[in-house]
Write a protein that holds these residues in place. Structure first.
Motif, short mmCIF file in Angstrom:
data_model
loop_
_atom_site.label_atom_id
_atom_site.label_comp_id
_atom_site.label_asym_id
_atom_site.label_seq_id
_atom_site.Cartn_x
_atom_site.Cartn_y
_atom_site.Cartn_z
N LEU A 87 38.35 38.19 39.03
CA LEU A 87 39.81 38.24 39.08
C LEU A 87 40.34 37.07 39.90
CD1 LEU A 87 42.47 39.80 38.49
CD2 LEU A 87 42.06 41.10 40.60
N ILE A 88 41.24 36.31 39.30
CA ILE A 88 41.85 35.19 40.03
C ILE A 88 43.32 35.52 40.24
CG2 ILE A 88 42.37 32.72 39.98
CD1 ILE A 88 39.81 32.50 38.15
N VAL A 89 43.68 35.61 41.51
CA VAL A 89 45.05 36.02 41.86
C VAL A 89 45.80 34.81 42.38
CG1 VAL A 89 46.41 37.45 43.44
CG2 VAL A 89 44.35 38.38 42.38
N ILE A 90 46.95 34.53 41.76
CA ILE A 90 47.78 33.40 42.21
C ILE A 90 49.03 33.99 42.84
CG2 ILE A 90 48.88 31.25 41.50
CD1 ILE A 90 47.28 31.41 38.88
N GLY A 91 49.18 33.82 44.14
CA GLY A 91 50.34 34.40 44.81
C GLY A 91 50.37 34.01 46.27
N GLY A 92 51.21 34.71 47.02
CA GLY A 92 51.32 34.43 48.45
C GLY A 92 50.37 35.30 49.26
N ASP A 93 50.59 35.34 50.56
CA ASP A 93 49.63 36.05 51.41
C ASP A 93 49.60 37.55 51.12
OD1 ASP A 93 52.19 36.16 52.55
OD2 ASP A 93 51.38 36.66 54.52
N GLY A 94 50.73 38.12 50.73
CA GLY A 94 50.76 39.55 50.38
C GLY A 94 49.86 39.82 49.19
N SER A 95 50.02 39.04 48.15
CA SER A 95 49.23 39.23 46.93
C SER A 95 47.74 39.07 47.23
CB SER A 95 49.62 38.20 45.87
OG SER A 95 51.00 38.25 45.66
N LEU A 96 47.41 38.10 48.07
CA LEU A 96 45.99 37.86 48.36
C LEU A 96 45.43 38.96 49.25
CD1 LEU A 96 45.94 33.96 48.82
CD2 LEU A 96 45.72 35.31 46.75
N THR A 97 46.27 39.51 50.13
CA THR A 97 45.82 40.65 50.95
C THR A 97 45.50 41.83 50.04
OG1 THR A 97 47.36 39.94 52.64
CG2 THR A 97 46.48 42.14 52.90
N GLY A 98 46.38 42.07 49.08
CA GLY A 98 46.14 43.15 48.12
C GLY A 98 44.85 42.93 47.36
N LEU A 109 28.22 51.15 32.85
CA LEU A 109 29.33 50.25 33.17
C LEU A 109 29.44 50.08 34.69
CD1 LEU A 109 31.66 48.59 31.99
CD2 LEU A 109 33.11 50.62 32.16
N ALA A 110 29.29 51.19 35.39
CA ALA A 110 29.40 51.12 36.87
C ALA A 110 28.31 50.22 37.43
CB ALA A 110 29.31 52.52 37.46
N GLN A 111 27.13 50.25 36.79
CA GLN A 111 26.04 49.39 37.29
C GLN A 111 26.27 47.93 36.91
OE1 GLN A 111 22.20 50.91 36.16
NE2 GLN A 111 22.52 52.63 37.59
N ARG A 112 26.72 47.73 35.68
CA ARG A 112 26.91 46.35 35.20
C ARG A 112 28.04 45.66 35.97
NH1 ARG A 112 29.73 44.48 30.80
NH2 ARG A 112 29.97 46.53 29.84
N LEU A 113 29.10 46.42 36.27
CA LEU A 113 30.23 45.82 37.01
C LEU A 113 30.29 46.45 38.41
CD1 LEU A 113 32.97 45.73 34.21
CD2 LEU A 113 31.25 44.04 34.73
N SER A 114 29.16 46.36 39.12
CA SER A 114 29.08 47.06 40.41
C SER A 114 29.90 46.36 41.51
CB SER A 114 27.63 47.16 40.84
OG SER A 114 27.13 45.85 41.00
N TYR A 115 30.37 45.17 41.23
CA TYR A 115 31.22 44.48 42.21
C TYR A 115 32.30 43.72 41.46
CZ TYR A 115 28.48 40.50 40.65
OH TYR A 115 27.89 39.56 39.86
N ILE A 116 33.32 43.34 42.20
CA ILE A 116 34.34 42.45 41.61
C ILE A 116 34.42 41.19 42.45
CG2 ILE A 116 36.30 43.56 42.85
CD1 ILE A 116 37.94 42.89 40.24
N ASN A 117 34.51 40.05 41.79
CA ASN A 117 34.68 38.79 42.52
C ASN A 117 36.14 38.35 42.45
OD1 ASN A 117 32.16 38.33 43.52
ND2 ASN A 117 31.42 37.34 41.64
N ILE A 118 36.61 37.88 43.59
CA ILE A 118 38.03 37.50 43.69
C ILE A 118 38.13 36.05 44.17
CG2 ILE A 118 40.19 37.90 44.99
CD1 ILE A 118 39.62 40.42 43.55
N VAL A 119 38.98 35.28 43.51
CA VAL A 119 39.36 33.97 44.07
C VAL A 119 40.88 33.94 44.13
CG1 VAL A 119 39.34 31.47 43.79
CG2 VAL A 119 37.32 32.77 43.22
N GLY A 120 41.39 33.45 45.24
CA GLY A 120 42.85 33.34 45.40
C GLY A 120 43.30 31.90 45.25
N LEU A 121 44.45 31.74 44.58
CA LEU A 121 45.13 30.44 44.56
C LEU A 121 46.48 30.67 45.20
CD1 LEU A 121 42.94 29.58 42.54
CD2 LEU A 121 44.72 28.70 41.07
N VAL A 122 46.88 29.79 46.08
CA VAL A 122 48.13 30.07 46.77
C VAL A 122 49.30 29.48 46.00
CG1 VAL A 122 49.15 30.30 49.04
CG2 VAL A 122 46.76 29.66 48.83
N GLY A 123 50.04 30.37 45.37
CA GLY A 123 51.25 29.95 44.67
C GLY A 123 52.42 30.40 45.51
#
Ligand SMILES: Nc1ncnc2c1ncn2[C@@H]1O[C@H](COP(=O)(O)OP(=O)(O)OP(=O)(O)O)[C@@H](O)[C@H]1O
Ligand SMILES: O=P(O)(O)OC[C@H]1O[C@](O)(CO)[C@@H](O)[C@@H]1O
Length: 779
Positions: free
Chosen positions: A124-135, A160-174
């Motif tokens: 998941l790539i989240v583009i937003g401010g500090d609030g969005s990235l905190t979420g 499915l739970a095993q295959r997607l056992s984690y989520i990766n996050i990258v933030g872009l500051v918009g």
């Protein structure tokens, strides 16, 4: 603030990954934009989608920020290549943004997790401010709990739970506020600054006509970045930022300053305030209070302008487009090349370098700024914003406190001469203004020679004073006049001696550099040349060694990209067009490559790479394919010296002739439009920084080299001859002689160029090298 860097580690990542074996699930990436919109978010969305598709991944856009993530259904859309076409030049975010109360609570986030799991998405790539990235960070941390709860509810399978056992996050500051600690810039801040600076230019002319005062409120609840940079770029009289409130007597101090500047001859006054302006006790200061203070003390006719959401609107600047594009592309590459679970990171910039920073550290620092302000730790609040912000605050103080009535400190006042060499570049005037302000404060005098080395030789100059330069910040071109002639050494030396010049600043491009070098090398025979000689890089071509960025190049890029946007728009009615657009830039590919990337062109032809028949054949076939699948516009940006054979008309004719009726071809030679009208904020700000650095260096070198017997400045050999520049994270001074081995004097470019990544990105985003499997053809 250059935009492109050479970074071998990242360049390798642009190699296309192998196609996954048949029957294996593709990796899935999702992007959302959240919080306040900002210009440049679309560039990031486009790059994320395309780099993911290029690497055989699925790409999803989540519409309306976390609202879409929580609601799922049609809010989460699988994206194809064409779904992000034509969005680069648009402001805002085409996938929508929102503030979402439901995501703040666990049940909302649980629903969001299920929506991702159902689609096989765990990037998941989240583009937003500090609030969005905190979420986003919270969402990652809670992921294992969501899996447990959803398994218990039998909403997902064990597999499915095993295959997607984690989520990766990258933030872009918009965010237009530029308020995230750890990155020097956020996507949207440069465009907002441009809107502000353009508004100030408009206000200034009417204000000066009526001798009025204006109070201008800009955005920034807790962050003074926009107010601070707008003040440096425009030469405001007084500024309020939340991080560093003025003393309790701010009314008196402000009115004294405005009065002093009027007494020196200024016809208007400008106060810039961030919307979060406060006094030292934390009480908000309103624009109305500022106006009242000016009205009652100075009896000026004072008006208030609140810029509001104008700042968040309009087409993104080149900087924001490139920042969004590179950060978006890198976000996907980062996740593709780091196997397994990774810590959430933010893609940011430090000076001219793109960096990856830990998300939560950066959020924690950001959130500690309002805390520091509240607890009146103002120095800490400024420091938390980063070293760039600290030095910008100092710079503003230095410029604002410039006062020719101050007492001189040091050996004696010096006479500094300025001349401009080469073609005009937007920002030369702003550099002249800043150099004078920095010099007059310590009673140094400044003269400006007209028309480059010729003017020096002829002894044509004018004295530059605080008042004579006070209106120069927003003026394009060059008020002193500039030309390309090389120096006549004897005449230049005689003139400098006659006018008792102690130091020389040469503002210009490659000619200024080679001219300066010639003067330095003639020092042994000409004592008058044994003075500090500083080069301030200013040329639209950005081809000066010793700096990653020259003044004028950002204005030129924005002028070029505005033209390309306009030209591309014409294809919406004429349909199916290939445009060949010729830019300036001499033998340097910076302008064509950067403008191509920012304008969404398919191809840049550079002098460094040249053009061959096989290049043209490859591109022709590529366009035939693109147009046969429904594309309606493609752009080639051709640097003026890319080839002496394959000129712009020749390429237009070849592509037109061979188009198989799939498209028509037209060309545009942009010519001197590229010099732009008024300088961009980046060019104004860098010109100020370079100029202040020149003066500081000159004063210290003059003090050091002052001969007590003759009372003249006498530097030895090749010392005290520098190119001021920007490299990596800061302003640099490089001895001119040191630059020689890095310069290609025949082609007039630095030997090392910096746009590998831009070229690689152009290739990927232009859909080259994409059609080698049947499945991607369908997308
Ligand atoms: N602590 C949090 N926990 C969960 N979600 C959050 C949190 N903070 C913010 N969010 C989510 O992010 C959304 C956007 O946050 P916010 O309104 O603070 O904007 P922002 O991202 O800081 O952008 P801007 O700089 O434009 O204000 C919120 O509406 C909410 O859905
Ligand atoms: O658009 P809204 O929700 O009124 O928010 C305005 C705020 O958003 C920002 O534009 C971005 O955070 C701030 O500068 C401003 O205070």
């Amino acid at each position: 603030m250059p935009l492109l860097s050479q970074d071998a580690e990242w360049d390798d990542m642009y190699k296309r990954l192998p196609e996954p074996p048949a029957g294996t699930a593709r990796r899935a990436f999702a992007v959302l934009t959240s919080g306040g919109d900002s210009q440049g978010m679309n560039a990031a969305v486009r790059a994320i989608v395309r780099v993911a598709l290029y690497n055989y991944c699925d790409a999803y856009a989540i519409y309306e920020g976390y609202v879409g993530l929580v609601n799922g259904g049609s809010f989460i859309k699988k994206m194809g290549w064409g779904d992000v076409s034509g969005i680069l030049s648009q402001g805002g975010t085409v996938i929508g943004t929102a503030r979402c109360a439901e995501f703040r609570d666990y049940p909302g986030r649980l629903k969001a997790a299920l929506n991702l799991l159902e689609r096989g998405i765990n990037n998941l790539i989240v583009i937003g401010g500090d609030g969005s990235l905190t979420g986003a960070d919270l969402f990652k941390r809670e992921w294992p709990q969501y899996l447990k709860d959803l398994l218990q509810q039998k909403a997902i399978s064990e597999e499915l739970a095993q295959r997607l056992s984690y989520i990766n996050i990258v933030g872009l500051v918009g965010s237009i506020d530029n308020d995230l600690c750890g990155t020097d810039n956020t996507i949207g801040a440069d465009t907002a600054l441009k809107r502000i600076v353009e508004s100030i230019d408009s206000i200034s002319s009417t204000a000066a006509s009526h001798q009025r005062s204006f109070v201008l409120e800009v955005m920034g609840r807790n962050c003074g970045y926009l107010a601070l940079m707008a003040a440096i770029a425009s030469g405001a009289d007084w500024t309020f930022i939340p991080e560093q409130p003025h003393g309790d007597d701010w009314r008196v101090a402000m009115c004294d300053e405005l009065k002093r500047n009027r007494e020196r001859g200024r016809r208007m006054s400008l106060v810039i305030m961030a919307e979060g302006a406060r006094d030292r006790s934390g009480t908000p200061i309103t624009a109305e209070q500022v106006k009242q203070a000016i009205d009652s003390t100075l009896h000026h006719d004072t008006r208030i302008t609140v810029l509001g959401h104008v700042q968040r609107g309009g087409a993104p600047t080149v900087y924001d487009r490139v920042l969004g594009t590179v950060c978006g592309a890198r976000a996907v590459q980062y996740l593709l090349h780091n196997a397994g679970q990774v810590r959430p990171v933010v893609m940011g910039v430090s000076g001219s370098k793109y960096i990856t920073i830990p998300l939560m550290e950066s959020i924690a620092l950001t959130q500690s700024v309002p805390v520091a302000i509240k607890s009146k730790e103002f120095a800490r609040a400024v420091e938390l914003r980063g070293p760039g912000f600290v030095s910008d605050v100092c710079l503003l103080h230095q410029l604002n406190s410039a006062d020719p009535t101050h007492r001189h400190v040091g050996t004696r006042p010096f006479k500094i001469a300025i001349a401009c060499v080469g073609a005009p570049a937007s920002g030369m005037n702003s550099a002249i203004r800043a150099a004078v302000l920095a010099a007059v404060d310590s009673l140094h005098t400044v003269i400006g020679y007209h028309d480059g080395f010729d003017g020096i030789a002829k002894g044509e100059f004018e004295e530059l004073t605080w008042l004579s330069v006070s209106q120069l910040a927003d003026k394009g071109g060059c008020v002193l006049g500039t030309n390309r002639s090389a120096p006549n050494i004897g005449q230049v030396a005689t003139s400098l001696q006659k006018h008792a010049v102690d130091a020389l600043i040469l503002i210009g491009g490659f000619e200024a550099y080679t001219g300066a070098l010639a003067l330095v090398r003639a020092r042994s025979a000409n004592p008058a040349l044994r003075i500090p000689i500083l080069c301030l890089p200013a040329t639209i071509s950005n081809n000066v060694p010793g700096t990653e960025m020259s003044v004028g190049s950002d204005t030129a890029l924005n002028a070029i990209v505005t033209c390309i946007d306009t030209i591309k728009q014409s294809a919406t009615s004429s349909r199916a067009r290939v445009f060949v657009i010729e830019t300036h830039g001499g033998n340097c590919g910076y302008l064509p490559v950067t403008s191509a990337l920012a304008a969404g062109a398919e191809r840049a032809y550079t002098p460094e790479e040249g053009i061959s028949l096989s290049t043209l054949v490859t591109d022709l076939q590529h366009f035939q394919r693109r147009f046969s699948e429904g594309a309606n516009c493609a752009v080639i940006v051709r640097g003026e010296k890319a080839s002496s054979t394959y000129t712009t008309p020749v390429i237009e004719a070849i592509l037109g002739e061979e188009s198989r009726q799939l498209f028509t071809c037209r060309s545009n030679v942009l010519g001197h439009l590229q010099q732009g009208f008024t300088p961009s904020p980046i060019d104004r700000i860098s010109s100020v920084k370079f100029a202040v650095q020149c003066v500081t260096t000159i004063v210290s070198e003059c003090n050091r080299a002052l001969d007590a017997t003759t009372n003249t400045v006498q530097v030895a050999g090749s010392e005290a001859a520098f190119m001021v520049g920007l490299k990596g994270v800061g302003i640099t001074l490089t001895p001119l002689e040191e630059l020689v081995e890095h310069s290609d004097f025949k082609l007039r470019v630095p030997k090392a160029q910096l746009w590998t990544e831009a070229n690689l990105l152009l290739h990927v985003l232009g859909k080259y090298d994409y059609y080698n499997d049947a499945k991607t053809q369908a997308q």
